[in-house]
Enzyme design. Structure first.
Site, PDB file in Angstrom:
ATOM      1  N   HIS A  34      -5.271   7.308   1.529  1.00  0.00           N
ATOM      2  CA  HIS A  34      -4.392   6.125   1.496  1.00  0.00           C
ATOM      3  C   HIS A  34      -2.982   6.479   1.990  1.00  0.00           C
ATOM      4  O   HIS A  34      -1.982   5.966   1.476  1.00  0.00           O
ATOM      5  CB  HIS A  34      -4.301   5.522   0.091  1.00  0.00           C
ATOM      6  CG  HIS A  34      -5.602   4.980  -0.419  1.00  0.00           C
ATOM      7  ND1 HIS A  34      -5.974   3.674  -0.294  1.00  0.00           N
ATOM      8  CD2 HIS A  34      -6.633   5.600  -1.062  1.00  0.00           C
ATOM      9  CE1 HIS A  34      -7.173   3.492  -0.843  1.00  0.00           C
ATOM     10  NE2 HIS A  34      -7.596   4.641  -1.308  1.00  0.00           N
ATOM     11  N   ASN A  53      -9.162  -1.785  -4.369  1.00  0.00           N
ATOM     12  CA  ASN A  53      -9.440  -1.831  -2.936  1.00  0.00           C
ATOM     13  C   ASN A  53      -9.770  -3.255  -2.519  1.00  0.00           C
ATOM     14  O   ASN A  53      -9.909  -4.135  -3.375  1.00  0.00           O
ATOM     15  CB  ASN A  53     -10.635  -0.924  -2.596  1.00  0.00           C
ATOM     16  CG  ASN A  53     -10.247   0.548  -2.484  1.00  0.00           C
ATOM     17  OD1 ASN A  53      -9.069   0.898  -2.396  1.00  0.00           O
ATOM     18  ND2 ASN A  53     -11.236   1.415  -2.488  1.00  0.00           N
ATOM     19  N   HIS A  73      -1.122   4.596 -10.445  1.00  0.00           N
ATOM     20  CA  HIS A  73      -2.004   5.430 -11.256  1.00  0.00           C
ATOM     21  C   HIS A  73      -2.893   4.530 -12.121  1.00  0.00           C
ATOM     22  O   HIS A  73      -2.365   3.756 -12.932  1.00  0.00           O
ATOM     23  CB  HIS A  73      -1.139   6.332 -12.138  1.00  0.00           C
ATOM     24  CG  HIS A  73      -1.892   7.329 -12.949  1.00  0.00           C
ATOM     25  ND1 HIS A  73      -3.260   7.311 -13.104  1.00  0.00           N
ATOM     26  CD2 HIS A  73      -1.471   8.396 -13.660  1.00  0.00           C
ATOM     27  CE1 HIS A  73      -3.633   8.314 -13.877  1.00  0.00           C
ATOM     28  NE2 HIS A  73      -2.567   8.981 -14.227  1.00  0.00           N
ATOM     29  N   TYR A  95      -4.705  11.269 -10.142  1.00  0.00           N
ATOM     30  CA  TYR A  95      -3.478  10.627  -9.655  1.00  0.00           C
ATOM     31  C   TYR A  95      -2.219  11.356 -10.107  1.00  0.00           C
ATOM     32  O   TYR A  95      -1.308  11.613  -9.314  1.00  0.00           O
ATOM     33  CB  TYR A  95      -3.459   9.142 -10.056  1.00  0.00           C
ATOM     34  CG  TYR A  95      -4.462   8.351  -9.244  1.00  0.00           C
ATOM     35  CD1 TYR A  95      -5.830   8.539  -9.438  1.00  0.00           C
ATOM     36  CD2 TYR A  95      -4.075   7.480  -8.241  1.00  0.00           C
ATOM     37  CE1 TYR A  95      -6.772   7.868  -8.678  1.00  0.00           C
ATOM     38  CE2 TYR A  95      -5.017   6.794  -7.473  1.00  0.00           C
ATOM     39  CZ  TYR A  95      -6.358   6.995  -7.700  1.00  0.00           C
ATOM     40  OH  TYR A  95      -7.288   6.342  -6.936  1.00  0.00           O
TER      41      TYR A  95
HETATM   42 FE1  HDD Z   1      -7.867   6.716  -5.211  1.00  0.00          FE
HETATM   43  C1  HDD Z   1      -4.726   6.931  -3.981  1.00  0.00           C
HETATM   44  C2  HDD Z   1      -7.833   3.332  -4.717  1.00  0.00           C
HETATM   45  C3  HDD Z   1     -11.153   6.525  -6.231  1.00  0.00           C
HETATM   46  C4  HDD Z   1      -7.854   9.997  -5.878  1.00  0.00           C
HETATM   47  N1  HDD Z   1      -6.550   5.391  -4.479  1.00  0.00           N
HETATM   48  C5  HDD Z   1      -5.295   5.684  -4.032  1.00  0.00           C
HETATM   49  C6  HDD Z   1      -4.646   4.484  -3.607  1.00  0.00           C
HETATM   50  C7  HDD Z   1      -5.529   3.465  -3.809  1.00  0.00           C
HETATM   51  C8  HDD Z   1      -6.715   4.049  -4.366  1.00  0.00           C
HETATM   52  C9  HDD Z   1      -5.314   2.002  -3.515  1.00  0.00           C
HETATM   53  C10 HDD Z   1      -3.248   4.370  -3.029  1.00  0.00           C
HETATM   54  C11 HDD Z   1      -2.287   3.932  -4.079  1.00  0.00           C
HETATM   55  C12 HDD Z   1      -0.947   3.616  -3.463  1.00  0.00           C
HETATM   56  O1  HDD Z   1      -0.860   2.670  -2.693  1.00  0.00           O
HETATM   57  O2  HDD Z   1      -0.009   4.374  -3.719  1.00  0.00           O
HETATM   58  N2  HDD Z   1      -9.240   5.248  -5.359  1.00  0.00           N
HETATM   59  C13 HDD Z   1      -8.986   3.914  -5.220  1.00  0.00           C
HETATM   60  C14 HDD Z   1     -10.128   3.167  -5.668  1.00  0.00           C
HETATM   61  C15 HDD Z   1     -11.067   4.057  -6.090  1.00  0.00           C
HETATM   62  C16 HDD Z   1     -10.497   5.364  -5.900  1.00  0.00           C
HETATM   63  C17 HDD Z   1     -10.206   1.650  -5.675  1.00  0.00           C
HETATM   64  C18 HDD Z   1     -12.407   3.796  -6.663  1.00  0.00           C
HETATM   65  C19 HDD Z   1     -12.714   2.759  -7.359  1.00  0.00           C
HETATM   66  N3  HDD Z   1      -9.254   8.025  -5.888  1.00  0.00           N
HETATM   67  C20 HDD Z   1     -10.536   7.749  -6.283  1.00  0.00           C
HETATM   68  C21 HDD Z   1     -11.147   8.935  -6.812  1.00  0.00           C
HETATM   69  C22 HDD Z   1     -10.213   9.937  -6.722  1.00  0.00           C
HETATM   70  C23 HDD Z   1      -9.038   9.341  -6.148  1.00  0.00           C
HETATM   71  C24 HDD Z   1     -12.557   9.027  -7.360  1.00  0.00           C
HETATM   72  C25 HDD Z   1     -10.277  11.376  -7.112  1.00  0.00           C
HETATM   73  C26 HDD Z   1     -11.196  11.948  -7.805  1.00  0.00           C
HETATM   74  N4  HDD Z   1      -6.539   8.216  -4.913  1.00  0.00           N
HETATM   75  C27 HDD Z   1      -6.734   9.475  -5.331  1.00  0.00           C
HETATM   76  C28 HDD Z   1      -5.503  10.341  -5.176  1.00  0.00           C
HETATM   77  C29 HDD Z   1      -4.502   9.348  -4.544  1.00  0.00           C
HETATM   78  C30 HDD Z   1      -5.297   8.070  -4.443  1.00  0.00           C
HETATM   79  C31 HDD Z   1      -5.746  11.629  -4.454  1.00  0.00           C
HETATM   80  C32 HDD Z   1      -3.825   9.772  -3.257  1.00  0.00           C
HETATM   81  C33 HDD Z   1      -2.368   9.491  -3.436  1.00  0.00           C
HETATM   82  C34 HDD Z   1      -2.227   9.116  -4.817  1.00  0.00           C
HETATM   83  O3  HDD Z   1      -3.437   9.127  -5.437  1.00  0.00           O
HETATM   84  O4  HDD Z   1      -1.193   8.848  -5.373  1.00  0.00           O
HETATM   85  O5  HDD Z   1      -5.083  10.759  -6.421  1.00  0.00           O
END
Ligand code: HDD
Length: 680
Positions: free
Chosen positions: A61, A134, A325, A348
């Protein structure tokens, strides 16, 4: 954020970071042609700060756009949740929303084929609630431990760092073929949902099953939904690819522009409410995030409405530094044992400490809650609070045990007392093992035109895999969903047409198609290109321009050169613009214009005005033409094959086409014009 906001336009003199006024246009040298001196604190500080301007982009993202807004509750929902922001009709809560693509780097294009993030922070009176969802209701995987595999397969391949964004490459389809729980979401991404026309025209989903908990501890399960007032719309893949080159900021520009012009996008927040006793009622598991709850089974109850009404002042401070988060929860909203959600709760905070380089990132203006933060956490990089006194622990008698621990009655977070019992083991329950039914439900729920877009999407994406084995294995997986889908993809990607192995049960849900999604009753924000040239009938052009403007659409004259063109003030030319950047086109009359456009000129690429019309025609967009403009339309599309019929083509004299053009703009796209190859 007011007290941290700096307006350079109101600051008279430049200073260093320690406040000394400076003149730092030239470095300090020993003689004008001599070496620069190390003692030049102005130069050292300025360059050092520049060297540190970047922070790591989000590992997923990375590319996003954000906007401020507010949420307004429709009622008092204390019968289902203790959440204060939902407990009174008309209650307003500030919000910040960030939309994002998933796989592309920060500098990639907006219109790639991908899922998209729809993350909203509610700055409630009781702290921040982040709904980090999402635009597609299921997720690819069931268990967070597979997230690194999913992302490694989907993002750029590690040897070449290509492709830049999107899943159209070998490792992605190798993984999807090997790991079929991904298929339901892959179907969604490959369908028109994966290439939205605008971020204002997407639905949003919380995906997981959450819990709502009342003040007296009663709980129901829920799925969160965002329903856009703007309707839902998508691009065709040909448009999306061309836009990526013409304007890689297409979605960001669209959002910024609508908000700047006062066309504030809004979404209704709804929940599907599932009583605790219905936990095991369905043929899928509520804890399985690769499944949606069909709205035909459980309707969405609308709780309130969010309006995005303010663009950010500074992209970095706000959009880049916001730290959403799923574990930022407020009273009345709880989590479930969904194994994807459980793992997210760890990821997160961890990733944010890496990105922000300090445990104090929640003190940043965009992150801190509106209510006072009081606890015994101290120090760390960039601590901006000054804590008085000698007590930073609990219990303490010296401060009379302040800050106190909050009970439920004091507004303390209510943990739902869920019973947990089981043997420690790795694995997943049998109720998670059906990977195909909902992929089939989705396929069956699409209109024939949407199915064709999806087939075309697969032909492109799977076809990008050099490995025939990957293509064959993936088509075999599609065959578990639907034989006709698999065969239509197979013929495109050059693998054997599979025989039917499962009967399609024909189940559908009536809420999944974009083509059938309820349309708004107006044409606000629709972009319309009015094609002009010297000789264009000014009166016809202006009349349509004024009509569309009055209806809230965004018309633009496209001309041969910028500036005055026989009384029309031209901003956009056939060099700067293309049909793909518009929702519709209008060709006014005027003999001179048509003659001119049919000649080649060095002022625009060869046949560009014709290409405008041809693209709009084959992309199923509304096209209006009046007087001689009609002849130009006919000349441009003559001989084109594969495009069907005249739906959405409005020809006639100036006045009687305007209302029909408006109706066509509401329809937005005429899918019936697009070819379909159903019977293979
Ligand atoms: Fe995630 C960012 C949505 C599963 C790990 N995720 C992130 C963002 C969104 C989502 C919208 C951006 C937030 C923003 O705009 O700052 N992610 C989802 C959705 C998931 C999902 C809807 C499933 C239902 N994500 C998911 C899993 C993991 C992560 C299973 C890790 C095991 N996601 C992350 C992250 C991020 C992230 C690596 C990257 C940057 C951040 O968190 O702040 O932690």
């Amino acid at each position: 954020m007011a007290e941290f906001t700096i307006n350079p336009a109101n600051s008279q003199f430049e200073t260093t970071n320690f406040g000394q006024r400076v003149n730092n246009s030239e470095s300090l040298k020993a003689g004008l042609r001599g070496p620069t001196l190390m003692e030049d604190f102005m130069m050292r500080e300025k360059i050092m700060h520049f060297d540190h301007e970047r922070i790591p982009e989000r590992v997923v993202h990375a590319r996003g756009v954000g906007a401020h807004g507010y949420f307004e509750s429709y009622g008092d929902w204390s019968n289902i949740t203790a959440a204060g922001f939902l407990n009174a009709p008309g209650k307003k809560t500030p919000t910040f929303t960030r939309f994002s693509t998933v796989l592309g780097n920060k500098g990639s294009s907006d219109t790639v084929r991908d899922d998209r993030g729809f993350a909203t922070r509610f700055y409630t009176d009781e702290g921040n609630f982040d709904l980090v969802g999402n635009v597609i209701p299921p997720f690819f995987i069931q268990d967070a431990i597979k997230f690194p595999d999913l992302i490694h397969a989907g993002k750029m391949e590690p040897d070449t760092d290509t492709p830049q964004a999107g899943t159209a490459h070998e490792t992605a389809y190798d993984f999807f073929a090997e790991f079929p729980e991904t298929l339901h979401t892959v179907m969604w991404v490959l369908s028109p949902r994966g290439i939205p026309r605008s971020l204002r025209q997407v639905e949003g989903f919380g995906i997981h099953t959450f819990r709502l908990v009342t003040a007296d501890g009663n709980s129901v399960f829920c799925k969160f939904h965002w329903k856009p007032a703007q309707g839902v719309s998508n691009l065709l893949w040909d448009e999306a690819q061309k836009i990526a080159g013409k304007n890689s900021d297409f979605h960001r520009d669209d959002l910024y522009t609508a908000i700047n012009r006062g066309d504030f996008p809004s979404w209704e927040l709804g929940v599907q409410i599932i009583p605790a006793e219905d936990e095991f009622k369905y043929d899928f598991d509520l804890l399985d995030p690769t499944k949606l709850v069909p709205e035909d089974l459980v309707p969405v109850t609308k709780l309130g409405r969010m309006v995005l009404n303010r663009n950010v002042d500074n992209f970095f401070s706000e959009t880049e530094q916001v730290t959403m988060h799923p574990g930022h929860l407020v009273n009345g909203i709880g989590i479930t044992d969904d194994p994807l959600l459980q793992g997210r709760l760890f990821s997160y905070l961890d990733t944010q400490i890496n990105r922000m380089n300090s445990a104090n990132f929640m003190q940043l203006p965009i992150n801190r809650p509106l209510n006072q933060v009081t606890n015994n956490q101290r120090d760390g990089f960039m601590q901006s609070n000054t804590f008085k006194g000698n007590v930073a622990y609990y219990p303490n008698a010296l401060n009379g045990n302040k800050p106190e621990l909050a009970s439920h009655a004091d507004g303390g977070y209510i943990e739902y007392p869920e019973e947990v019992n089981g043997q420690k083991q790795r694995g997943r329950p049998p109720s998670f093992w059906d990977f195909y039914s909902q992929a089939r439900l989705y396929w069956n729920s699409l209109t024939p035109a949407e199915q064709q877009q999806t087939v075309d999407g697969f032909r492109f994406e799977v076809g990008k895999s050099k490995s025939v084995d990957v293509r064959r294995r993936f088509v075999d997986r599609l065959n578990q969903i639907d034989n006709s889908l698999a065969r239509r993809v197979a013929i495109g990607v050059g693998v054997p047409l599979p025989e039917m192995v499962v009967e399609n049960d024909g189940k559908t849900d009536s809420h999944l198609s974009i083509q059938n999604y309820p349309k708004p009753d107006n044409i606000r924000t629709r972009r319309v290109a009015i094609l002009t040239a010297p000789g264009t009938n000014q009166q016809e052009a202006k009349s349509m321009y004024d009509y569309l403007t009055a209806e809230g659409a965004y018309p633009s004259y496209i001309g041969v050169h910028q500036g005055d063109q026989e009384g029309l003030n031209i901003d956009n030319t056939y060099v700067l613009d293309s049909s793909v950047l518009y929702d519709a086109i209008y060709i006014p009359g005027g003999a001179g214009g048509i003659d001119f456009l049919s000649e080649s000129t060095s002022l625009f690429p060869m046949d560009e005005p014709k290409a405008f019309v041809m693209d709009a025609y084959r992309h199923g967009k509304p096209i209006a033409a009046s007087s001689e403009g009609e002849q130009f339309f006919q000349a441009a599309v003559e001989g084109m094959t594969g495009v069907n019929g005249t739906d959405g083509i409005i020809l006639g004299s100036e006045n009687n086409i305007q209302e029909s053009f408006k109706q066509a703009l509401i329809t937005q796209r005429f899918w019936s014009r697009l070819p379909i190859d159903q019977n293979i």
